[in-house]
Design a protein around this motif. Structure first.
Motif, PDB file in Angstrom:
ATOM      1  N   UNK A 185       0.696  -1.432  -0.488  1.00  0.00           N
ATOM      2  CA  UNK A 185       0.188   0.182   0.104  1.00  0.00           C
ATOM      3  C   UNK A 185       0.804   1.265  -0.206  1.00  0.00           C
ATOM      4  N   UNK A 186       2.159   1.334   0.278  1.00  0.00           N
ATOM      5  CA  UNK A 186       2.791   2.359   0.147  1.00  0.00           C
ATOM      6  C   UNK A 186       2.989   3.334   1.097  1.00  0.00           C
ATOM      7  N   UNK A 187       3.457   4.185   1.443  1.00  0.00           N
ATOM      8  CA  UNK A 187       3.475   4.695   2.297  1.00  0.00           C
ATOM      9  C   UNK A 187       2.308   5.620   3.135  1.00  0.00           C
ATOM     10  N   UNK A 188       1.348   6.134   1.976  1.00  0.00           N
ATOM     11  CA  UNK A 188      -0.080   6.384   2.369  1.00  0.00           C
ATOM     12  C   UNK A 188      -0.467   5.070   3.540  1.00  0.00           C
ATOM     13  N   UNK A 189      -0.993   3.673   2.793  1.00  0.00           N
ATOM     14  CA  UNK A 189      -1.349   2.650   3.322  1.00  0.00           C
ATOM     15  C   UNK A 189      -0.537   2.644   5.148  1.00  0.00           C
ATOM     16  N   UNK A 190       1.063   2.556   4.829  1.00  0.00           N
ATOM     17  CA  UNK A 190       1.624   2.407   5.666  1.00  0.00           C
ATOM     18  C   UNK A 190       0.473   3.808   7.365  1.00  0.00           C
TER      19      UNK A 190
ATOM     20  N   UNK B 238       4.710  -7.811  -8.578  1.00  0.00           N
ATOM     21  CA  UNK B 238       4.335  -6.942  -9.566  1.00  0.00           C
ATOM     22  C   UNK B 238       4.402  -5.569  -8.755  1.00  0.00           C
ATOM     23  N   UNK B 239       2.646  -5.342  -7.246  1.00  0.00           N
ATOM     24  CA  UNK B 239       2.860  -4.564  -6.970  1.00  0.00           C
ATOM     25  C   UNK B 239       3.746  -4.137  -5.817  1.00  0.00           C
ATOM     26  N   UNK B 240       3.781  -4.664  -5.243  1.00  0.00           N
ATOM     27  CA  UNK B 240       4.726  -4.936  -4.463  1.00  0.00           C
ATOM     28  C   UNK B 240       6.381  -4.120  -4.646  1.00  0.00           C
ATOM     29  N   UNK B 241       7.030  -4.714  -5.857  1.00  0.00           N
ATOM     30  CA  UNK B 241       8.089  -3.939  -6.508  1.00  0.00           C
ATOM     31  C   UNK B 241       7.903  -2.865  -7.239  1.00  0.00           C
ATOM     32  N   UNK B 242       6.875  -2.034  -7.501  1.00  0.00           N
ATOM     33  CA  UNK B 242       6.195  -0.798  -7.822  1.00  0.00           C
ATOM     34  C   UNK B 242       6.030   0.433  -6.728  1.00  0.00           C
ATOM     35  N   UNK B 243       5.707  -0.231  -5.215  1.00  0.00           N
ATOM     36  CA  UNK B 243       5.315   0.196  -4.571  1.00  0.00           C
ATOM     37  C   UNK B 243       6.481   0.872  -4.009  1.00  0.00           C
TER      38      UNK B 243
END
Length: 169
Positions: free
Chosen positions: A77-82, A117-122
């Protein structure tokens, strides 16, 4: 003596929840053979499969524990999700409640970032590092204090060397 009225354990992975329920049943069976010195584990512990970041929790809790979780929320979820995750914990804790957090080291992110792919991009977008979590939780989220726990017996017996942080609301 400490007695816990209930424990709700949440994980997004249905296989882990199923495994936890099997282990709970085994532990409860062992407890019945030993004798009932405290409530039956089946009556106290509930494992639930859900996405905590996206779900609603109207009840308030005394304690929230997060062991080996923040890395996966961060990578998915990236920084916003954290930040949303941290705010959500704040919201579900009672006044005076406690967050027990075990953040994974940045080197673990580097090793695991390409599992999808999601985790690699985030991973490419992450600006907040685990070393910043304490500051974020105290200054941005609103926790009052933090205590660092890293018992030497834990290091010696399990070769476990991750910090455990206890935040007070």
């Amino acid at each position: 003596m400490f007695r816990c009225e209930s424990i709700l354990a949440i994980d997004i992975d249905p296989e882990l929840v199923e495994r936890a329920n099997k282990n709970l049943r085994k532990a409860a069976e062992s407890e019945m053979q030993i004798g009932e010195s405290f409530k039956n584990l089946i009556d106290v512990v509930t494992f639930k499969q859900e996405n905590f970041v996206e779900s609603q929790h109207p009840e308030l809790y005394h304690t929230v524990t997060c062991f080996s979780v923040t890395q996966w929320i961060h990578l998915n979820y990236g920084d916003p999700g954290l930040i949303k995750f941290f705010y959500k914990i704040w919201e579900v804790l009672r006044p005076g409640g406690v967050l027990i957090l075990e953040p994974q080291a940045w080197k673990s992110y580097v090793i695991k970032h390409d599992v999808s792919p999601i985790t690699a991009e985030k991973f490419k977008e992450i600006k907040f590092r685990p070393k910043n979590f304490q500051k974020i939780l105290l200054n941005r989220i609103g926790f009052k204090s933090v205590e660092h726990i890293n018992p030497s017996w834990l290091k010696a017996k399990l070769r476990y060397n991750r910090p455990i942080l206890v935040f007070n609301k």
